[in-house]
Design a protein around this motif. Structure first.
Motif, short mmCIF file in Angstrom:
data_model
loop_
_atom_site.label_atom_id
_atom_site.label_comp_id
_atom_site.label_asym_id
_atom_site.label_seq_id
_atom_site.Cartn_x
_atom_site.Cartn_y
_atom_site.Cartn_z
N VAL A 25 -4.12 11.82 1.91
CA VAL A 25 -4.23 12.87 2.80
C VAL A 25 -4.66 12.72 4.21
O VAL A 25 -4.12 13.15 5.04
CB VAL A 25 -5.21 14.08 2.07
N ARG A 26 -5.54 11.82 4.36
CA ARG A 26 -6.12 11.34 5.64
C ARG A 26 -5.10 10.70 6.47
O ARG A 26 -4.91 10.79 7.64
CB ARG A 26 -7.27 10.35 5.40
N ALA A 27 -4.26 9.73 5.87
CA ALA A 27 -3.12 9.02 6.37
C ALA A 27 -2.00 10.12 6.83
O ALA A 27 -1.64 9.81 8.10
CB ALA A 27 -2.64 7.82 5.40
N LEU A 28 -2.06 10.69 6.03
CA LEU A 28 -0.86 12.06 6.43
C LEU A 28 -1.44 12.95 7.68
O LEU A 28 -0.57 13.66 8.26
CB LEU A 28 -0.53 12.87 5.16
N ARG A 29 -2.70 13.04 8.02
CA ARG A 29 -2.96 13.62 9.20
C ARG A 29 -2.73 12.93 10.24
O ARG A 29 -2.68 13.44 11.46
CB ARG A 29 -4.49 13.86 9.19
N PHE A 30 -2.46 11.64 10.37
CA PHE A 30 -2.49 10.62 11.47
C PHE A 30 -1.03 10.17 11.61
O PHE A 30 -0.53 9.53 12.61
CB PHE A 30 -3.19 9.80 11.77
N GLU A 32 3.24 9.74 10.14
CA GLU A 32 4.61 10.59 9.60
C GLU A 32 5.21 10.10 8.51
O GLU A 32 5.67 10.70 7.71
CB GLU A 32 5.67 10.57 10.94
N GLU A 33 5.17 8.83 8.37
CA GLU A 33 5.81 8.02 7.23
C GLU A 33 4.36 7.54 6.42
O GLU A 33 3.94 6.44 6.81
CB GLU A 33 6.56 7.24 7.31
N VAL A 34 4.29 7.91 5.16
CA VAL A 34 3.11 7.01 4.12
C VAL A 34 3.91 6.69 2.89
O VAL A 34 4.31 7.59 2.46
CB VAL A 34 2.21 8.08 3.88
N ARG A 35 3.75 5.59 2.67
CA ARG A 35 4.13 4.94 1.38
C ARG A 35 3.17 4.24 0.54
O ARG A 35 2.06 3.86 1.18
CB ARG A 35 5.32 3.62 1.67
N VAL A 36 2.76 4.58 -0.79
CA VAL A 36 1.69 4.30 -1.46
C VAL A 36 2.11 3.60 -2.86
O VAL A 36 3.08 3.90 -3.39
CB VAL A 36 1.01 5.58 -1.79
N TRP A 37 1.28 2.59 -3.06
CA TRP A 37 1.37 1.80 -4.40
C TRP A 37 0.19 1.78 -5.04
O TRP A 37 -1.04 1.56 -4.06
CB TRP A 37 2.04 0.35 -3.92
N GLU A 38 0.06 1.69 -6.20
CA GLU A 38 -1.13 1.49 -6.93
C GLU A 38 -1.04 0.11 -7.57
O GLU A 38 -0.16 -0.42 -7.98
CB GLU A 38 -0.96 2.48 -8.21
N ALA A 39 -2.34 -0.71 -7.34
CA ALA A 39 -2.33 -1.90 -7.81
C ALA A 39 -3.70 -1.99 -8.78
O ALA A 39 -4.61 -1.08 -8.56
CB ALA A 39 -2.44 -3.15 -6.74
N ASP A 40 -3.94 -2.98 -9.31
CA ASP A 40 -5.00 -3.13 -10.21
C ASP A 40 -6.36 -3.14 -9.42
O ASP A 40 -6.46 -3.82 -8.27
CB ASP A 40 -4.88 -4.52 -10.88
N GLY A 41 -7.08 -1.96 -9.55
CA GLY A 41 -8.36 -1.83 -8.64
C GLY A 41 -8.24 -1.10 -7.40
O GLY A 41 -9.21 -0.76 -6.51
N GLY A 42 -7.08 -0.48 -6.90
CA GLY A 42 -7.02 0.32 -5.89
C GLY A 42 -5.39 0.79 -5.30
O GLY A 42 -4.51 0.40 -6.14
N LEU A 43 -5.31 1.16 -4.22
CA LEU A 43 -4.19 1.77 -3.61
C LEU A 43 -3.83 0.62 -2.33
O LEU A 43 -4.60 0.19 -1.71
CB LEU A 43 -4.25 2.96 -3.06
N VAL A 44 -2.49 0.78 -2.15
CA VAL A 44 -1.71 -0.17 -0.98
C VAL A 44 -1.22 1.01 -0.46
O VAL A 44 -0.25 1.65 -0.83
CB VAL A 44 -0.96 -1.28 -1.45
N LEU A 45 -1.38 1.29 1.20
CA LEU A 45 -0.81 2.39 1.92
C LEU A 45 -0.14 1.61 3.02
O LEU A 45 -0.68 0.95 3.90
CB LEU A 45 -1.76 3.19 2.44
#
Length: 51
Positions: A25-30, A32-45
């Motif tokens: 949500v925060r990244a999308l405020r600033f 235009e393009e946001v890609r997200v992956w889930e990894a063991d223990g967290g997210l990669v944006l």
């Protein structure tokens, strides 16, 4: 630019479309393009655009 390492990534990355996670949500405020992956223990944006 850094060169990629040989072989597969040491972590399994699973692409997700969750746009409700607070970091997304925060990244999308600033950005235009946001890609997200889930990894063991967290997210990669990865983002592009914005000011």
């Amino acid at each position: 630019m850094a060169q990629r390492l040989p072989g597969p990534p040491p972590l399994e990355l699973v692409g997700i479309a969750d746009r409700e996670h607070p970091r997304v949500v925060r990244a999308l405020r600033f950005r235009e393009e946001v890609r997200v992956w889930e990894a063991d223990g967290g997210l990669v944006l990865l983002t592009a655009g914005g000011s």
